[in-house]
Structures are given as C-alpha cells and as structure tokens.
Design an enzyme around this catalytic site. Structure first.
Site, PDB file in Angstrom:
ATOM      1  CE  LYS A  55      38.712   4.733   7.479  1.00 35.32           C
ATOM      2  NZ  LYS A  55      40.067   4.517   7.972  1.00 35.32           N
ATOM      3  CE  LYS A  65       1.467  -2.225  -7.669  1.00 29.85           C
ATOM      4  NZ  LYS A  65       2.591  -2.383  -6.758  1.00 29.85           N
ATOM      5  CG  ASP A  93       7.762  -4.123 -16.477  1.00 32.16           C
ATOM      6  OD1 ASP A  93       6.628  -4.340 -16.952  1.00 32.16           O
ATOM      7  OD2 ASP A  93       8.821  -4.480 -17.037  1.00 32.16           O
ATOM      8  N   GLY A  98       0.581   3.919  -2.503  1.00 32.44           N
ATOM      9  CA  GLY A  98      -0.730   4.096  -1.866  1.00 32.44           C
ATOM     10  C   GLY A  98      -1.521   5.259  -2.442  1.00 32.44           C
ATOM     11  N   GLY A 109      -0.620   2.000  -8.522  1.00 34.35           N
ATOM     12  CA  GLY A 109      -0.865   0.600  -8.887  1.00 34.35           C
ATOM     13  C   GLY A 109      -2.240   0.215  -8.382  1.00 34.35           C
ATOM     14  N   GLY A 110      -2.322   0.004  -7.046  1.00 35.42           N
ATOM     15  CA  GLY A 110      -3.597  -0.361  -6.417  1.00 35.42           C
ATOM     16  C   GLY A 110      -4.687   0.664  -6.696  1.00 35.42           C
TER      17      GLY A 110
END
Ligand code: 1AE
Length: 414
Positions: A105, A154, A181, A344, A366-367
């Site tokens: 809480k 990608k 993945d 990035g 990835g890129g």
C-alpha cells in the site's frame, strides 16, 4: 546531514533487524520522522489508526537521513532517506509477500520510492538464485576471456522458419555467441514454438560443424502464465539452450517459479519490457538495481537485459552500474548472473560498454547487427573485431586493414 535511529522493541521475541527496506520520500525532514514511524507501524501492525486492544509485538528500526535539494526556483527543500527493518515472521519468504510488506500500500502513498532491500542470510536461504549462472554459460560456449556477443532477431514477425533459420545461420557464421528472439515475437503460426526450437537447434549444429564456434539460441516463452510454464518445460525437454521471459508483464515471482520447477532445466533470460513503468521516475516506483538486479538474481535469472546508459532508451549511468554490480557481485548464496546492457548498441559503443561493464557482460544488438550495410554476418564480424580491439588494448576507432567490417560499421554509426 543527520542520521537518527529510532528503536522500538515492545515485548515479543522477534529477531531484531530483518530485512531492511530503504525508501526515499520527498517529505520535509520535520515530517519525515513521523511519517517513517507511521509507515513502519502501518506495514507491521497494518492500520492507519491506533488499535488500542492490539498488542504491538513487533520490533523495528528506523534510520532517517536528510539532505538538502535545491529546486528550480532555488528554494531549499528537504528529502529523507528512511531505512526500516521488519521481523522475518511478518511475511512468508517469497518476493510477492516481501514486496507487499515493504512497499505494498505504501507504493500508493504519494512521492515515495523503494531504493533497496537487505536480505539477511536467514531469508536468502529460501531462494535459489541462478541455476546455471555466468560460469556455466561460459563453459557451454567455451568463451572465458571477453564479453559475449548477442544478436536480436529483427523483422521476423510474419516470416517463416526458413527465413528465421537463414537469419540464424548468417549470424552464427559471423561468430555470434547467442541469438535471442525479439521480445515481441510470440507464439505464432509462421514460426511455431516447438518447430522453432528444433529447426534452430539443427541450424546451429550445422553452423558449429562448419565453423567450430558454438552459438546458443534464446527462445521467447512469453504468453499466458499457464502456457509459459508449459512452454518452459517443453523447451527444456527439446533441449533448448535458453528461454526468454518478459518477466515484468507478470511479476518476478514467475522467474522463481520457473527456476524451481524440476522440469525446467534451462537457463532463464529476462527481458526488461514494462519495467520502465516501475523504475523510471526518481520519486516513485522501485530502483532499477533492486528490481532488475538484486531481485531478479535472487529469483533465479541467468541473464538480465536492461537499458544501457548510452543507447536508444538510456538508463542513468550510476543506476546501470549499480544494477550490474547486483548481478555479478560476489555472493556466497547465489551464482553470478550475466549483465546485458542493451538498446541502440552498435560497434562504436563497444569501448564504453567494456570499460563500464567489464568482461562479465554481454554486448547485445539488434539494429546494430542487422543495420550493417553489408548484412548481418558482417554486422557480427564488426562487433567481434571491436571486442577484440578493445580486449587487446588496440584502438577501436582505427581498425586494421583487415577489419573492413568494423570500418564500415564505424562510418555508419559515427
Ligand atoms: C532493453 C532491451 C533491448 C531490446 O530488447 C532490443 O530489442 C534492442 O534492439 P536494438 O539493439 O536497439 O535494435
């Protein structure tokens, strides 16, 4: 700066200082001492008002620190860092119970942030930590003296297994260590889960026979919770290398569930998707070092991805370094977990990453691999050249005449 420690120990035989939660609030210091007491009372006795008939048989410890901040109009303001200790008997030894106790809480109560939790050994022994850990993964790959290189598929949504398998082969032939993945690739009819694992395994075995370099594949198991558990077991049965989970779409406890499942014998990789909603503010939520670092390692993650300080979705550098330490720091109870600063990333960032995170990290792109103008195999080679240059103390930015792949990458992302 002042430090005040208040100690209450009324009756009862509870052990004294256990586990600490550090919260950070922006209440003025004059109010924060009172507030700290009311938090500790509320989270142990469990009410906002006096309960005269209830025996308050708890013990707690409040440590209060104040420091001054200047806001934009240069008025002095005060914030407080509060440390509270709870008896172990107050909760069951699991992450949902602990988080609900120390920040349940309370997380709804305005500007307040959970900074850290200290786990005493009596509590740590209820958690297993990584099943494989950094050393076992290194052994599987036979790579011991450099950061690993991971590539992210990608542009594969809607593509079939032949496409995926070709992409994987291209990456493996370049010398990548792990291919994962994308976190947004879910169960789908083009690349069904079971076939994805078997076809990818076969492709990687063929590449290994050709190059002698081992590449592991991390398959995304994310989906409905009951399906995740089934998929993790199936992946394990099929001999998958690594399973990938978007843990923050569920809760960290699911990582522990998978870690402790006797039918899941496969390393767990955790993606940080959704965690930014909990960690990004300086005034609310939970610190990244606690949420993605300490808690994920305790729960049993073998790899943790997080936003690096310099990529496309950057994390504050000191937060990222603290997080990294939580994953790889020595702990007699838990194996080390691979730290994966991501997002990035391109070869020109290799030196920064290796200087900040050392060799016990994974360079993940990835890129930065698929965007290489000469294709993903060259994209991987460019990264391997960058890692070699930094590892051997050569200049990253002056590639040798044999390092054309790196040269092209540096020109592309300067
Ligand atoms: C923080 C996670 C990074 C990630 O999942 C991802 O897909 C990165 O892709 P690139 O390297 O930014 O293209």
């Amino acid at each position: 700066m002042t430090t005040t420690i208040l100690t209450y120990s009324k009756g009862g035989s509870y052990r004294y200082v256990l586990p600490y939660s550090h919260v950070f609030s922006s209440w003025p210091i004059s109010k924060s001492r009172k507030k700290a007491e009311s938090i500790a009372l509320g989270l142990t006795v469990g009410s906002w008002t006096d309960l005269p008939h209830l025996e308050k048989n708890y013990c707690l410890n409040i440590e209060e620190k104040s420091f001054l901040l200047k806001n934009l109009i240069r008025k002095q303001r005060t914030k407080a860092s509060i440390k509270i200790a709870y008896p172990l008997l107050n909760f069951s030894p699991d992450i949902p119970a602990i988080l609900t106790t120390v920040f349940g809480k309370l997380s709804l109560d305005g500007k307040i942030r959970l900074l850290d939790l200290e786990f005493p050994n009596d509590l740590k022994k209820h958690f297993s930590g990584p099943q494989f850990g950094l050393e076992n993964i290194r052994q599987k790959l036979n790579v011991h003296d450099r950061p690993l290189l991971m590539a992210i598929f990608k542009g594969v949504i809607g593509r079939d297994l032949t496409f995926l398998s070709n992409q994987l082969r291209n990456l493996a032939l370049g010398g990548v260590d792990i291919v994962k993945d994308d976190e947004i690739l879910f169960e789908n009819s083009f690349t069904p889960f079971e076939q994805r694992i078997t076809v990818m395994k076969r492709t990687l075995q063929e590449a290994y026979e050709q190059t002698g370099h081992r590449t592991l594949y991390s398959v995304n198991i994310s989906g409905k919770t009951n399906e995740v558990i089934e998929r993790a077991r199936l992946a394990s049965d099929l001999g998958a290398d690594i399973i990938l989970l978007n843990a923050f779409s569920y809760g960290i406890d699911l990582v522990q569930t998978l870690r402790e499942d006797p039918f899941v014998r496969v390393p767990i990789m955790v993606h940080p998707a959704v965690s930014g909603a909990m960690t990004s503010s300086n005034e609310y939520g939970i610190s990244p070092s606690l949420l993605l670092g300490k808690l994920l390692r305790i729960a049993g993650a073998d790899f943790v991805l997080f936003a690096s300080p310099y990529g496309s979705v950057a994390m504050d550098r000191s937060d990222a370094l603290k997080l990294h330490q939580e994953l790889i720091g020595e702990d007699p109870y838990f194996k080390k977990c691979f730290s994966v600063p991501s997002a990035g990333i391109h070869p020109g960032l290799t030196e920064k990453i290796m200087n900040d995170f050392g060799k016990d990290s994974i360079i993940n792109a990835g890129g930065g691999v698929f965007g290489h103008p000469e294709g993903p195999t060259k994209g991987v080679i460019a990264f391997r050249q960058a890692i070699d240059n930094v590892s051997f103390g050569r200049s990253l930015f002056h590639p040798s005449k044999h390092q054309n792949e790196l040269k092209v990458a540096l020109q592309t992302w300067q």
